[in-house]
Motif scaffolding. Structure first.
Motif, short mmCIF file in Angstrom:
data_model
loop_
_atom_site.label_atom_id
_atom_site.label_comp_id
_atom_site.label_asym_id
_atom_site.label_seq_id
_atom_site.Cartn_x
_atom_site.Cartn_y
_atom_site.Cartn_z
N SER A 48 28.57 47.91 55.64
CA SER A 48 29.88 47.33 55.35
C SER A 48 30.12 47.46 53.86
CB SER A 48 29.91 45.85 55.76
OG SER A 48 31.18 45.29 55.51
N TYR A 49 31.33 47.96 53.49
CA TYR A 49 31.54 48.27 52.07
C TYR A 49 33.02 48.11 51.70
CZ TYR A 49 30.19 50.67 47.71
OH TYR A 49 29.90 50.98 46.40
N ASN A 50 33.29 47.14 50.85
CA ASN A 50 34.60 47.06 50.20
C ASN A 50 34.56 48.04 49.03
OD1 ASN A 50 36.74 46.39 48.42
ND2 ASN A 50 36.84 44.31 49.22
N GLN A 66 36.51 48.36 53.56
CA GLN A 66 37.64 47.49 53.29
C GLN A 66 38.32 47.92 52.00
OE1 GLN A 66 34.34 45.66 53.31
NE2 GLN A 66 34.38 46.06 55.51
N HIS A 96 38.80 42.32 56.99
CA HIS A 96 38.86 41.84 55.60
C HIS A 96 39.67 40.55 55.61
CE1 HIS A 96 39.90 42.88 51.10
NE2 HIS A 96 39.18 41.77 51.23
N THR A 118 31.57 43.85 60.85
CA THR A 118 31.38 44.10 59.42
C THR A 118 32.63 43.64 58.69
OG1 THR A 118 32.25 46.37 59.67
CG2 THR A 118 29.86 46.10 59.72
N ASP A 126 34.47 42.15 54.59
CA ASP A 126 34.54 41.33 53.39
C ASP A 126 35.26 40.06 53.83
OD1 ASP A 126 35.22 40.00 51.08
OD2 ASP A 126 36.35 41.66 50.18
N THR A 179 26.95 39.75 46.73
CA THR A 179 27.61 40.99 47.15
C THR A 179 28.87 41.31 46.37
OG1 THR A 179 28.96 39.93 48.87
CG2 THR A 179 26.72 40.62 49.49
N ASP A 208 30.14 39.39 51.81
CA ASP A 208 30.21 40.56 52.69
C ASP A 208 29.04 40.46 53.67
OD1 ASP A 208 32.20 42.55 51.03
OD2 ASP A 208 30.91 41.37 49.70
N HIS A 226 32.27 45.52 44.65
CA HIS A 226 31.39 44.94 45.67
C HIS A 226 30.13 45.79 45.81
CE1 HIS A 226 34.02 41.98 47.94
NE2 HIS A 226 34.87 42.52 47.08
#
Length: 289
Positions: free
Chosen positions: A34-36, A74, A167, A198, A200, A237, A252, A280
């Protein structure tokens, strides 16, 4: 499972990572990230930590190292999707579109390794009282918030499961709680299929209403809490381009329904020459059923 760099969970020692924290996995495990990625902002200048043209090659390098089977992003604008795809490399597909009534808004896109995962169905809805109305926001949030779900069949195991990516709002706690309740209800509608979430969540794990709703008995478990092995220290995070803080807030998360084995979980503080791909830090886990 193959390439991994693991650090002990200990306080007081900063360990910046320059290689893969988990990397590609073999066998039956799914590598979930999971990645903003932080939206692209036109007003930034070269050299600014937030300047997307400077961050894009860093993001590509990090994703190339990690090669997750599933990636929920996100804040991704359409102009940034090529950078994500280039980092993952050939063989990945994507679902998810803008949260607004045009193509220019933020996305909660799901990328998946199509060489292993067969996409069976997917949809996008708005976190509001009118979830099929594009751009709707009725729970106290000023900007629309979305969730994207995709159902897959794993060619390696034959397992069918659902991945949900979202998100939550950054200002309204009532909106975050209602969003959490909507996710629990949606997961219940999948007739007992395993579900990965997953996102944010803009809420602290273990100290927020949203986390409490999502991790109540019978709903989801937080992979950080259930993992057999940590792949990183307990970094916050959202370092905001600063040095990561051990013991900082985790906003996150990767969540899974009961019955999921979490082999490894971590927060990735990868850096290249002191530069970070996003404000993030991505969170990652290797799971199986």
């Amino acid at each position: 499972m193959s390439l991994t760099t693991e650090y002990p969970v200990a306080r007081g020692i900063h360990t910046p990572a320059t290689g893969a924290m988990i990397g590609p996995v073999d066998g039956t495990g799914l590598h979930v990230m999971s990645y903003n990625i932080r939206l692209e902002r036109a007003e930034t200048l070269p050299g600014d930590p937030d300047h997307w043209p400077d961050r894009r090659p860093l993001l590509r390098e990090l994703l190339s190292l990690e090669q997750p089977t599933l990636l929920g992003v996100q804040e991704a604008l359409g102009s940034q999707l090529d950078g994500v795809a280039e980092g993952l490399g050939p063989g990945y597909d994507m679902v998810g579109y803008s949260r607004d009534d045009d193509s220019g808004g933020e996305r909660c896109a799901i990328f998946h390794d199509a060489r292993r995962l067969e996409l069976l169905a997917w949809d996008q809805s708005w976190l509001s009282d009118t979830p099929t109305t594009i751009g709707s926001a009725t729970w106290g949030n000023d900007v629309p918030r979305i969730l994207v779900w995709a159902q897959f069949r794993d060619a390696t195991t034959g397992k069918v499961f659902v991945h949900l990516n979202t998100h939550f709002d950054h200002e309204s706690e009532p909106a975050r709680i209602k969003s959490a309740e909507a996710i629990v209800a949606l997961a219940d509608s999948f007739a007992g299929l395993p579900v990965i979430v997953t996102g944010d969540f803009n809420a602290e794990a273990g100290d927020s209403g949203a986390h409490a709703v999502l991790t109540r008995p019978g709903a989801f478990a937080d992979c950080w809490d259930t993992t057999r092995r940590y792949a990183s220290r307990a970094w916050g995070t959202f370092p905001g381009y600063e040095e990561p803080l051990e013991g900082g807030a985790r906003i996150d998360w990767i969540l899974t329904t009961p019955g999921t084995t979490v082999h490894r979980a971590g927060t990735n503080v990868w850096t290249r020459s002191g530069r970070y791909p996003s404000d993030h830090a991505p969170v990652q886990a290797v799971i199986s059923w």
